[in-house]
Motif scaffolding. Structure first.
Motif, mmCIF file in Angstrom:
data_model
loop_
_atom_site.group_PDB
_atom_site.id
_atom_site.type_symbol
_atom_site.label_atom_id
_atom_site.label_comp_id
_atom_site.label_asym_id
_atom_site.label_seq_id
_atom_site.Cartn_x
_atom_site.Cartn_y
_atom_site.Cartn_z
ATOM 1 N N VAL A 423 -13.255 2.912 -3.706
ATOM 2 C CA VAL A 423 -14.370 3.997 -3.129
ATOM 3 C C VAL A 423 -14.044 4.003 -1.953
ATOM 4 O O VAL A 423 -14.258 5.321 -1.230
ATOM 5 C CB VAL A 423 -15.768 3.520 -3.460
ATOM 6 C CG1 VAL A 423 -16.641 4.610 -2.950
ATOM 7 C CG2 VAL A 423 -16.023 3.334 -5.265
ATOM 8 N N ARG A 424 -14.009 3.053 -0.912
ATOM 9 C CA ARG A 424 -13.732 3.008 0.439
ATOM 10 C C ARG A 424 -12.393 4.034 0.540
ATOM 11 O O ARG A 424 -12.424 4.767 1.362
ATOM 12 C CB ARG A 424 -13.506 1.911 1.046
ATOM 13 C CG ARG A 424 -12.720 1.599 2.523
ATOM 14 C CD ARG A 424 -12.600 0.212 2.836
ATOM 15 N NE ARG A 424 -11.825 0.364 4.128
ATOM 16 C CZ ARG A 424 -10.648 0.326 4.354
ATOM 17 N NH1 ARG A 424 -9.700 0.566 3.277
ATOM 18 N NH2 ARG A 424 -9.709 0.398 5.506
ATOM 19 N N PHE A 425 -11.382 3.754 -0.140
ATOM 20 C CA PHE A 425 -10.155 4.351 0.026
ATOM 21 C C PHE A 425 -10.549 6.099 -0.437
ATOM 22 O O PHE A 425 -9.923 6.847 0.310
ATOM 23 C CB PHE A 425 -8.980 3.880 -0.730
ATOM 24 C CG PHE A 425 -7.843 4.838 -0.619
ATOM 25 C CD1 PHE A 425 -6.947 4.951 0.286
ATOM 26 C CD2 PHE A 425 -7.539 5.650 -1.740
ATOM 27 C CE1 PHE A 425 -5.783 5.733 0.532
ATOM 28 C CE2 PHE A 425 -6.351 6.472 -1.774
ATOM 29 C CZ PHE A 425 -5.527 6.568 -0.730
ATOM 30 N N LEU A 426 -11.022 6.284 -1.578
ATOM 31 C CA LEU A 426 -11.484 7.712 -1.874
ATOM 32 C C LEU A 426 -12.235 8.214 -0.642
ATOM 33 O O LEU A 426 -12.040 9.553 -0.610
ATOM 34 C CB LEU A 426 -12.072 7.662 -3.450
ATOM 35 C CG LEU A 426 -11.291 7.186 -4.378
ATOM 36 C CD1 LEU A 426 -12.247 6.936 -5.785
ATOM 37 C CD2 LEU A 426 -10.347 8.180 -4.727
ATOM 38 N N ARG A 427 -13.015 7.670 -0.265
ATOM 39 C CA ARG A 427 -13.928 8.288 0.655
ATOM 40 C C ARG A 427 -13.031 8.462 2.138
ATOM 41 O O ARG A 427 -13.445 9.581 2.692
ATOM 42 C CB ARG A 427 -14.943 7.070 1.180
ATOM 43 C CG ARG A 427 -16.153 7.793 2.053
ATOM 44 C CD ARG A 427 -17.047 8.758 1.384
ATOM 45 N NE ARG A 427 -18.240 9.070 2.489
ATOM 46 C CZ ARG A 427 -18.702 10.105 2.338
ATOM 47 N NH1 ARG A 427 -18.300 11.173 1.671
ATOM 48 N NH2 ARG A 427 -19.951 10.403 3.195
#
Length: 667
Positions: A423-427
């Motif tokens: 999720v961090r990367f997607l964000r």
């Protein structure tokens, strides 16, 4: 009525099919051994599944029950119909070995006096029966596509292997150990067998012809192991040091080490960095599968359209003239061979491969996907089949099908941590790219707008059970799962064990992280370097919350248990639909990110009617409705999937056979 009583009654009524079914059940429910024997006889005599009867007779024999009758039936039904074939194969192998210069014992045993019989169970499985002890041994599968030994642990001296009776492993040694003439030194494979009678017996089920043609193998029986290694110059007048080291051709490489992608952010880059620079590997970092396939198509097209080697070389200057000449000389070439051509002469290929090694290097390959997405299919019996377009691409890729020897390993990271990192990367990715109207029209591999960079990753994760494998799947037949945390916290034990499984020497290159030879690279901005353990303890609280992590732990609790992860967020208490709905209602972090992302998507959309843009206030209302409908669909789909997965569902392949957990690497 008991199962045996029902079976007998059905047999009396002449309903053979139902009687067979009842007798199959009776074998497992039999209260007396005689009932088990009766059921096995009926099934065998009346066209049922012979394997049920076979297994029952062997079980009874092993327990000391009806031994004379069981052995007689097994011999008559399964051994005697195959005697002629086994005798013919034995005599052919003896004839070949009698002329073979590197088998020094030639007193072959008469077929009728061999100490071991082989009772066929199926096309690739035998049950050995030792005549002296009058006992059945465990099943043997000479063609099973699994490498069970650490043959290449130490390459200082020629390979020595003891009591190898697997056709597949013998061919593996033949194909992956280079000829002495090609490496300009003594490099035969020494096969030591402790018992001559045992060795002769296995000649009934092995095919020696393809193993002997290149004269790579030296057979040592019993005390002959003291001859290892043989001085070929002194004994046979062959001085291999006078030969010239030969380059390795692409057609020699037939061994693939597949670094699989369980899900995103499971530590794949870390494992790539460990294997970078290994002297017995050809390695590159993670590559998108579609990009690789496109490169292969381009090379194939250039070769096809070029009138000669010179023209092809002008268009493909990175490929050597000799390689191109070899391709043209062969006339036809596979996707696998073109892949190897690209690896051999790619700027991204590690330059540390030892081309003078005793063994042919393996291809270390991690085809990557942006994400692995799964859909679900339920069956009336309560079973579940999962489908992933990305996995099907791997399964159907000729690149994979054309390798004869495949070892697969899968890194796993604690699911809640891996999820938070994703999720961090997607964000991060979402914020890096400015959204545009053009982006809103693009679709990904699954037909979803590319612009939706924040998918319902929670649902994706609970559907993604890549750690469960189909035992019938060739690609996963020889596979293992290794925990990212073990690699970080206990690297020596982890990578020694992983090297043993992959049949590689544990080398100095595996004691540090590198990429193209550069130590401790930053694979992604902000990622931890080398053996830093920070990624293990990071909880990504800005990108997930406790309700989401509880959801993940509950639905992946079997993986947590099997692979040794403690539960931190789900307390282990029962989960019913009411509690599940309450839990889903507490999701805040991911849904906020999804909503923000889609709100921006809809903001970019121009709303028109009859070709003309509508009133701005009406546009805003339409966008608000689209967003509300979109979020409702996300939550509805999530709840539906969650309810289907509650309890302990049975996951099966397309044929209804159960999936099983990928074995965990034992340190």
């Amino acid at each position: 009525m008991t199962a045996i009583e029902i079976a007998r009654r059905l047999a009396e009524l002449g309903d053979t099919e139902k009687a067979r079914q009842a007798y199959a059940l009776a074998i497992h429910q039999a209260q007396e051994p005689v009932e088990e024997f009766e059921a096995a006889v009926y099934i065998l005599q009346n066209g049922g599944d012979y394997k049920i009867s076979y297994s029952a007779f062997v079980s009874l024999y092993g327990r000391g029950l009806f031994q004379e009758d069981c052995l007689a039936i097994l011999t008559q039904a399964f051994y005697e119909p195959n005697i002629r074939l086994q005798k013919k194969r034995y005599e052919k192998n003896c004839k070949l070995l009698d002329k073979y210069p590197y088998l020094f014992r030639k007193d072959f045993i008469d077929f009728e006096s061999l100490p071991v019989r082989f009772y066929p169970f199926d096309d690739n499985t035998y049950l050995p029966f030792c005549l002296e002890q009058a006992q059945f041994r465990d099943h043997v599968k000479p063609k099973d596509t699994v490498i069970t030994r650490h043959f290449f642990k130490d390459l200082t001296d020629p390979i020595l292997a003891r009591d190898v009776f697997s056709q597949y492993e013998l061919e593996y040694l033949r194909d992956n150990v280079r000829r002495s003439e090609d490496v300009a030194r003594e490099n035969h494979v020494y096969l030591a067998y402790s018992d001559w009678g045992e060795f002769c017996s296995y000649l009934q089920i092995l095919d020696m012809r393809p193993l002997l043609e290149e004269k790579k193998l030296v057979f040592l029986i019993g005390d002959e192991i003291g001859q290892y290694p043989i001085d070929f110059k002194e004994r046979f007048g062959i001085d291999y040091s006078t030969y010239t080291l030969q380059p390795i051709g692409i057609w020699e490489l037939d061994r693939l080490i597949w670094h699989t992608q369980l899900a995103t952010h499971n530590g794949g880059d870390f494992f790539n960095e460990i294997f970078d620079g290994h002297p017995n590997l050809m390695t590159t970092p993670s590559l998108i599968l579609k990009d690789i396939e496109e490169q292969i198509r381009e090379v194939r097209q250039v070769i096809k359209e070029s009138k000669d080697v010179k023209e092809a070389h002008a268009k493909l200057p990175k490929l050597s003239m000799n390689i191109l000449k070899g391709l043209y000389a062969r006339g036809t070439f596979s996707d696998k061979e073109l892949l190897l051509v690209l690896y051999f002469y790619s700027d991204e290929t590690s330059g540390e491969t030892d081309w003078s090694s005793r063994i042919v290097p393996a291809l270390f390959f991690q085809p990557h996907f942006t994400n692995l997405n799964y859909s679900i299919r339920t069956h009336p019996e309560g079973e579940i089949t999962l489908y992933s377009k990305q996995y099907e691409e791997i399964k159907n890729s000729p690149i994979f099908r054309e390798f004869k020897y495949i070892k697969a390993f899968t890194p796993m990271r604690r699911p809640t941590t891996s999820y938070g990192a994703t999720v961090r990367f997607l964000r991060w990715e979402e914020m890096q790219k400015e959204l545009s109207e053009r982006d809103a029209q693009e679709e990904d591999d699954d037909g979803k707008p590319v612009i939706w960079r924040i998918p319902d990753e929670l649902t994706n994760r609970v559907l993604n059970r890549s750690f469960m494998i189909d035992p019938q799947d060739r690609l996963y037949r020889d596979s293992v799962l290794v925990r990212f945390e073990d690699g970080k916290l206990n690297p020596k034990a982890t990578f020694t064990a992983l090297a043993a499984f992959l049949d590689l020497p544990y080398t100095e290159s595996m004691t540090y992280c590198s990429l193209y030879g550069k130590r401790d690279p930053e694979s992604l901005k902000g990622n931890d370097l080398g053996f830093s353990s920070a990624a293990i303890y990071r909880t990504y609280d800005d990108y997930t919350d406790d309700a989401e992590r509880c959801f993940l732990e509950y639905f992946l609790r079997d993986a947590y248990e099997y692979y040794g992860y403690d539960l931190h967020y789900w307390d282990g208490s029962p989960m019913d639909e009411e509690r599940l709905e309450e839990l889903i209602g507490k999701f805040e972090t991911l849904d906020r990110f999804i909503q923000e992302n889609r709100q921006e998507v809809f903001r970019q959309m121009k709303v028109s009617q009859n070709g003309e843009e509508v009133d701005p206030q009406l546009q805003e209302k339409i966008r608000e409705k689209l967003l509300a409908d979109s979020m409702r669909d996300v939550r509805k789909n999530r709840a539906t999937i969650a309810k289907l997965l509650m309890g302990r569902p049975r996951f099966v392949n397309k044929k209804g056979q159960p999936l099983r957990m990928m074995p965990k690497l034992e340190l």
